[in-house]
Design a protein around this motif. Structure first.
Motif, short mmCIF file in Angstrom:
data_model
loop_
_atom_site.label_atom_id
_atom_site.label_comp_id
_atom_site.label_asym_id
_atom_site.label_seq_id
_atom_site.Cartn_x
_atom_site.Cartn_y
_atom_site.Cartn_z
N ASP A 119 23.41 -9.33 -59.06
CA ASP A 119 24.79 -9.18 -58.57
C ASP A 119 24.84 -9.34 -57.06
N VAL A 120 23.87 -8.73 -56.39
CA VAL A 120 23.83 -8.81 -54.93
C VAL A 120 23.60 -10.25 -54.49
N ASP A 121 22.64 -10.92 -55.11
CA ASP A 121 22.35 -12.31 -54.76
C ASP A 121 23.54 -13.22 -55.04
N ALA A 122 24.23 -12.99 -56.17
CA ALA A 122 25.37 -13.83 -56.53
C ALA A 122 26.50 -13.72 -55.52
N ALA A 123 26.67 -12.53 -54.94
CA ALA A 123 27.73 -12.33 -53.95
C ALA A 123 27.33 -12.85 -52.58
N LEU A 124 26.06 -12.71 -52.22
CA LEU A 124 25.63 -12.98 -50.85
C LEU A 124 25.13 -14.40 -50.64
N CYS A 125 24.28 -14.89 -51.53
CA CYS A 125 23.59 -16.16 -51.28
C CYS A 125 24.53 -17.36 -51.08
#
Length: 461
Positions: A119-125
């Motif tokens: 979830d974090v990667d999907a929002a940030l990357c």
């Protein structure tokens, strides 16, 4: 007070609160909701509460305290020790609250307690940012952070906990504090790798870093080459590995064989050329042997998910070493050759020494001075096989640690590992003081519990 009376009291206390889901035994959704990633833990909470409503959570803490119930907190629910549930207590289940917000002006990410690494990667990357996390995308970021957090940027960006800059924490009293405020800086320090012993973290705030350019892949080592390569790899990691090259050597069984292979997975970041990979291959006598996988960091983060899915029975042990002695290498080779199943593995996480001069030191994480974390992992399906797999993990870890023993990484440790897994290091007295200040009643004990004094903290669980 019996279970039914307690359930009625909890239900009555939570009436009127908005956005609260309650799951009682026997009701639809309860059986699925009580399940944990590690199926060895067959736990039955008295009540599962799903909410981020602060008033409702405050009520839960009050009722739990008054009735002397055990409280469990669930983020991702993946801890191998089964801390994400309870037998006969109350489970605060945040696993459905997975929101991630970017505050580019402040340079932070605001993350809800149920968020997974994916979830974090999907929002940030996609926006060019990253928070260094772990290596399996379905892992919960809450437990990962509170226990440390080892991932593919550890050499340059440090542990996940190093990048925690703030948090909203509800204490046992129901008061919500901001951990980054000057009067609570000791709490922020403790949340950075010191465990989940202090309160309910309602929101995590992380420092944003630019997403590095990456080159990710693996070097496959044939079984007959493993002893030679392991010796050379130990020297390379100790002496020559640059900060922007993170290695994760993995021993695993060769399918349809009684032999074990070695895969040296790697992530090269912020690079100008592939000189570091070429130097690694040359040092190992494996020139031209690496296989490129991807330059998409999100894809790499999920590349190893299948190794740890689906949920089944499991037992892990971790040891952390300062260096690889010949005895440790011999023990690893012996353990690798005796794996009892195809879902067993040994992972070496290289905690690059360069990290120590480039990342913040203001954290309670007890393993920040160590060089290697070794994870012995076994997963299987049937309860009748428990003893065989557990025996292998215990024997392998004990032999590799040697007579003097070795500290453990709490995120990989079973409950029997006791609180010494989080108290090793020079700051244990400080951690105890933080525990006494913020959770003097020891409400938040369903974890590698620090305890309320040094003697209790070091006693076996």
């Amino acid at each position: 007070m019996n279970d039914v009376t307690t359930q009625i009291r909890l239900q009555q206390a939570l009436q009127g609160h908005e956005a609260v889901e309650l799951l009682f035994p026997g009701e639809p959704g309860y059986e699925e909701g009580r399940q944990l990633y590690n199926r060895m833990h067959d736990l039955h909470p008295l009540l599962i509460v799903r909410t981020l409503d602060r008033a409702a959570i405050r009520t839960v803490l009050k009722v739990v305290t008054e009735n002397r119930l055990e409280l469990a907190l669930r983020g991702g629910g993946h801890h191998i020790a089964g801390f994400g549930s309870t037998e006969g207590g109350v489970l605060l289940d945040f696993s459905g609250f997975r929101g991630v917000e970017i505050d580019a002006q402040q340079g932070i990410a605001r993350v809800q307690p149920g968020a997974r690494l994916g979830d974090v990667d999907a929002a940030l990357c996609p926006r060019g940012y990253v928070v260094p996390t772990g290596t399996v995308s379905d892992t919960g970021i809450a437990g990962l952070t509170l226990g440390g957090g080892i991932g593919w940027f550890v050499g340059t960006l440090g542990f996940t906990c190093d990048n925690l800059v703030g948090a909203d924490v509800m204490l046992a009293s129901g008061e919500v504090v901001r951990a980054e405020d000057p009067q609570h800086r000791d709490l922020l320090w403790a949340l950075r790798g010191g465990g989940g012993n202090f309160g309910v973290v309602l929101e995590f705030r992380y420092r944003l870093s630019p997403l590095p350019k990456v080159y990710c892949g693996s070097i496959a080592v044939a079984p007959q080459e493993v002893p030679r390569v392991l010796l050379q790899l130990g020297h390379y990691m100790e002496q020559d590995c640059p900060a922007n090259l993170v290695l994760a050597p993995l021993f695993s069984p060769v399918p349809e064989s009684d032999r074990c292979g070695l895969a040296i997975d790697f992530c090269l970041s912020d690079y100008q050329d592939l000189g570091a990979i070429e130097a690694l291959e040359q040092a190992l006598g494996l020139v031209g042997r690496h296989q490129y996988v991807t330059d998409d960091f999100r894809a790499w983060q999920g590349w190893f998910d299948d190794r740890f899915q689906p949920p089944m029975r499991g037992y892990w042990k971790s040891i952390c070493l300062d260096d690889f002695t010949s005895d440790a290498m011999d023990a690893l080779l012996t353990a690798a050759s005796s794996m009892p199943g195809q879902r067993c593995s040994i992972t070496i996480e290289h905690l690059n020494k360069a990290r120590r001069s480039t990342t913040p030191d203001d954290s309670a994480f007890p393993l920040k001075s160590r060089s290697y974390s070794v994870l012995f992992s076994a997963r299987w399906e049937q309860a009748r096989d428990d003893d065989r797999f557990i025996r292998w993990v215990r024997a392998a870890a004990l032999a590799t640690a040697g007579n003097d023993g070795a500290p453990a990484y709490s995120n990989y440790s079973f409950a029997e590992g006791s609180s010494h897994t989080v108290l090793l290091g020079s700051d244990s007295e400080r951690l105890l003081k933080v525990k006494q200040r913020y959770d003097g009643g020891n409400l938040f004990r369903r974890n590698h519990n620090i305890g309320m004094n040094k003697e209790a903290a070091r006693a076996p669980a």
